[in-house]
Design a protein around this motif. Structure first.
Motif, PDB file in Angstrom:
ATOM      1  N   PHE A 291     -17.186 -17.244 -31.242  1.00  0.00           N
ATOM      2  CA  PHE A 291     -17.423 -18.688 -31.137  1.00  0.00           C
ATOM      3  C   PHE A 291     -18.921 -18.971 -30.968  1.00  0.00           C
ATOM      4  O   PHE A 291     -19.465 -19.897 -31.591  1.00  0.00           O
ATOM      5  N   LYS A 292     -19.578 -18.185 -30.118  1.00  0.00           N
ATOM      6  CA  LYS A 292     -21.016 -18.379 -29.915  1.00  0.00           C
ATOM      7  C   LYS A 292     -21.785 -18.171 -31.212  1.00  0.00           C
ATOM      8  O   LYS A 292     -22.718 -18.917 -31.535  1.00  0.00           O
ATOM      9  N   SER A 293     -21.416 -17.152 -31.954  1.00  0.00           N
ATOM     10  CA  SER A 293     -22.090 -16.848 -33.213  1.00  0.00           C
ATOM     11  C   SER A 293     -21.904 -17.973 -34.230  1.00  0.00           C
ATOM     12  O   SER A 293     -22.840 -18.347 -34.943  1.00  0.00           O
ATOM     13  N   ILE A 294     -20.700 -18.521 -34.289  1.00  0.00           N
ATOM     14  CA  ILE A 294     -20.386 -19.560 -35.281  1.00  0.00           C
ATOM     15  C   ILE A 294     -21.237 -20.810 -35.079  1.00  0.00           C
ATOM     16  O   ILE A 294     -21.620 -21.474 -36.052  1.00  0.00           O
ATOM     17  N   VAL A 295     -21.545 -21.138 -33.820  1.00  0.00           N
ATOM     18  CA  VAL A 295     -22.310 -22.366 -33.544  1.00  0.00           C
ATOM     19  C   VAL A 295     -23.730 -22.061 -33.071  1.00  0.00           C
ATOM     20  O   VAL A 295     -24.387 -22.911 -32.472  1.00  0.00           O
ATOM     21  N   ALA A 296     -24.219 -20.877 -33.387  1.00  0.00           N
ATOM     22  CA  ALA A 296     -25.546 -20.464 -32.911  1.00  0.00           C
ATOM     23  C   ALA A 296     -26.660 -21.354 -33.439  1.00  0.00           C
ATOM     24  O   ALA A 296     -27.743 -21.424 -32.841  1.00  0.00           O
ATOM     25  N   ASP A 297     -26.418 -22.031 -34.558  1.00  0.00           N
ATOM     26  CA  ASP A 297     -27.451 -22.885 -35.142  1.00  0.00           C
ATOM     27  C   ASP A 297     -27.530 -24.258 -34.480  1.00  0.00           C
ATOM     28  O   ASP A 297     -28.456 -25.019 -34.751  1.00  0.00           O
ATOM     29  N   LEU A 298     -26.558 -24.585 -33.620  1.00  0.00           N
ATOM     30  CA  LEU A 298     -26.576 -25.882 -32.955  1.00  0.00           C
ATOM     31  C   LEU A 298     -27.580 -25.892 -31.802  1.00  0.00           C
ATOM     32  O   LEU A 298     -27.934 -24.853 -31.249  1.00  0.00           O
ATOM     33  N   LYS A 299     -28.008 -27.080 -31.423  1.00  0.00           N
ATOM     34  CA  LYS A 299     -28.947 -27.222 -30.316  1.00  0.00           C
ATOM     35  C   LYS A 299     -28.276 -26.800 -29.003  1.00  0.00           C
ATOM     36  O   LYS A 299     -27.049 -26.896 -28.872  1.00  0.00           O
ATOM     37  N   PRO A 300     -29.069 -26.355 -28.029  1.00  0.00           N
ATOM     38  CA  PRO A 300     -28.483 -25.916 -26.755  1.00  0.00           C
ATOM     39  C   PRO A 300     -27.568 -26.957 -26.114  1.00  0.00           C
ATOM     40  O   PRO A 300     -26.511 -26.607 -25.592  1.00  0.00           O
ATOM     41  N   LEU A 301     -27.947 -28.238 -26.146  1.00  0.00           N
ATOM     42  CA  LEU A 301     -27.118 -29.263 -25.512  1.00  0.00           C
ATOM     43  C   LEU A 301     -25.779 -29.410 -26.237  1.00  0.00           C
ATOM     44  O   LEU A 301     -24.750 -29.676 -25.606  1.00  0.00           O
ATOM     45  N   GLN A 302     -25.762 -29.200 -27.553  1.00  0.00           N
ATOM     46  CA  GLN A 302     -24.507 -29.264 -28.306  1.00  0.00           C
ATOM     47  C   GLN A 302     -23.612 -28.071 -27.972  1.00  0.00           C
ATOM     48  O   GLN A 302     -22.399 -28.218 -27.803  1.00  0.00           O
ATOM     49  N   ARG A 303     -24.209 -26.891 -27.886  1.00  0.00           N
ATOM     50  CA  ARG A 303     -23.419 -25.711 -27.514  1.00  0.00           C
ATOM     51  C   ARG A 303     -22.868 -25.847 -26.104  1.00  0.00           C
ATOM     52  O   ARG A 303     -21.723 -25.484 -25.826  1.00  0.00           O
ATOM     53  N   LEU A 304     -23.685 -26.398 -25.220  1.00  0.00           N
ATOM     54  CA  LEU A 304     -23.239 -26.606 -23.844  1.00  0.00           C
ATOM     55  C   LEU A 304     -22.053 -27.574 -23.805  1.00  0.00           C
ATOM     56  O   LEU A 304     -21.098 -27.384 -23.037  1.00  0.00           O
TER      57      LEU A 304
END
Length: 317
Positions: A291-304
């Motif tokens: 899951f982390k790898s799939i959204v690694a391109d998103l900004k930190p606040l989006q991943r959070l």
């Protein structure tokens, strides 16, 4: 005074490093089969299951077991989903989870078992109102295979069943959300439910169950998901993406996760493990890492938001 959650959020926002990412697991199970009765885990023969043979999960699964598997990820809070406990005692699992929380601090919240079309629905919901852990309830509505589904489907126990909907209508006054687990071709009924009861938050379980990975199957899933996303009172758990006899991988599941987030938006999605059920098809470290790898391109606040903040807000953690 800042809480430990505040400190971890700030650390991650400063570093952007997924190793620092705090996680709220928005959908998992605990069970103690030595003490409690879950028919599908205790009785023989085993039931047909979408992942195939599930004998490996027919054993106790408690917080120590979960966190041993979750390392090295920073799981800080968890939301326990009802695990098809003995239906003769729908309140029993929530009472047991309450004692578990008192003993070890987990789970932080839970979804309780309910049968919306039973005579005891009001009594059960009244009890849940007084239980601090319970935020939502789940009753899997009656469903059929896609090939059997029709536009007028309204079987007893389905989302169009008058008795089922009468029970559902009680949720808003009780302050309870609804966990919806149903195949995506039943989303036409779910849209009606969401629009007829706008005061009840629906949380779609397991990404809408996109089990058919054909081009046509995934297009039908995307279309159904997009229609449901037009309802402002619906949220989406990204979980339950395993396939029978197919290793879980970023290559297989990445496009589905990205489509789900694009359709519902970062602010309405959250990641969840569905463990130990999904341990039939994937290791927990592989799942969270994927899951982390799939959204690694998103900004930190989006991943959070996807891993922590959305579930924290939704379940009032």
């Amino acid at each position: 005074m800042p809480t430990s959650d505040d400190v971890m959020r700030e650390r991650f926002l400063q570093s952007g490093d997924n190793a620092d990412l705090p996680i709220v697991d928005a959908h998992h199970h605990f069970w103690d089969l030595q003490r409690n009765y879950h028919p599908w885990l205790r009785d023989l023969p085993r039931l047909p299951f979408r992942y195939g043979d599930y004998e490996v999960i027919c054993r106790d699964f408690l917080p120590d077991d979960y966190f041993a598997l979750a390392a090295p990820h920073r799981v800080v809070k968890t939301v326990m989903m009802e695990g098809e406990w003995d239906p003769r005692d729908p309140l029993g699992e929530a009472r047991w989870a309450t004692t578990l929380n008192a003993r070890c601090g987990f789970p932080d919240a839970m979804s309780g078992q309910v049968w919306l079309d039973r005579d005891d629905v009001a009594e059960v919901l009244n009890e849940y109102q007084s239980m601090p852990l319970v935020r939502s309830v789940r009753h899997k509505p009656a469903a059929v295979a896609r090939s059997e589904h029709t536009a007028t489907f309204a079987a007893p126990g389905s989302m169009r069943c008058k008795r089922w909907r009468a029970g559902y209508a009680l949720l808003e006054a009780k302050g309870l959300m609804f966990e919806l687990q149903t195949p995506f071709w039943h989303f036409v009924e779910a849209v009606e439910l969401a629009r007829d009861f706008p005061g009840v938050t629906i949380i779609v379980n397991h990404t809408g169950l996109p089990a058919d990975r054909s081009v046509e199957g995934l297009q039908a899933w995307r279309t159904a998901l997009a229609e449901l996303a037009t309802c402002a009172n619906v949220r989406l758990k990204i979980s339950g993406l395993g396939e029978r006899s197919v290793p879980w991988s970023v290559e297989r599941n990445g496009p589905i996760v990205r489509d789900a987030i694009e359709i519902f938006g970062v602010e309405r999605c959250m990641f969840a493990s569905n463990f130990p059920v999904d341990s039939v098809v994937v290791k927990l470290d592989t799942l969270f890492g994927g899951f982390k790898s799939i959204v690694a391109d998103l900004k930190p606040l989006q991943r959070l938001a996807l891993f922590h903040d959305n579930a924290t807000k939704l379940y009032r953690l």
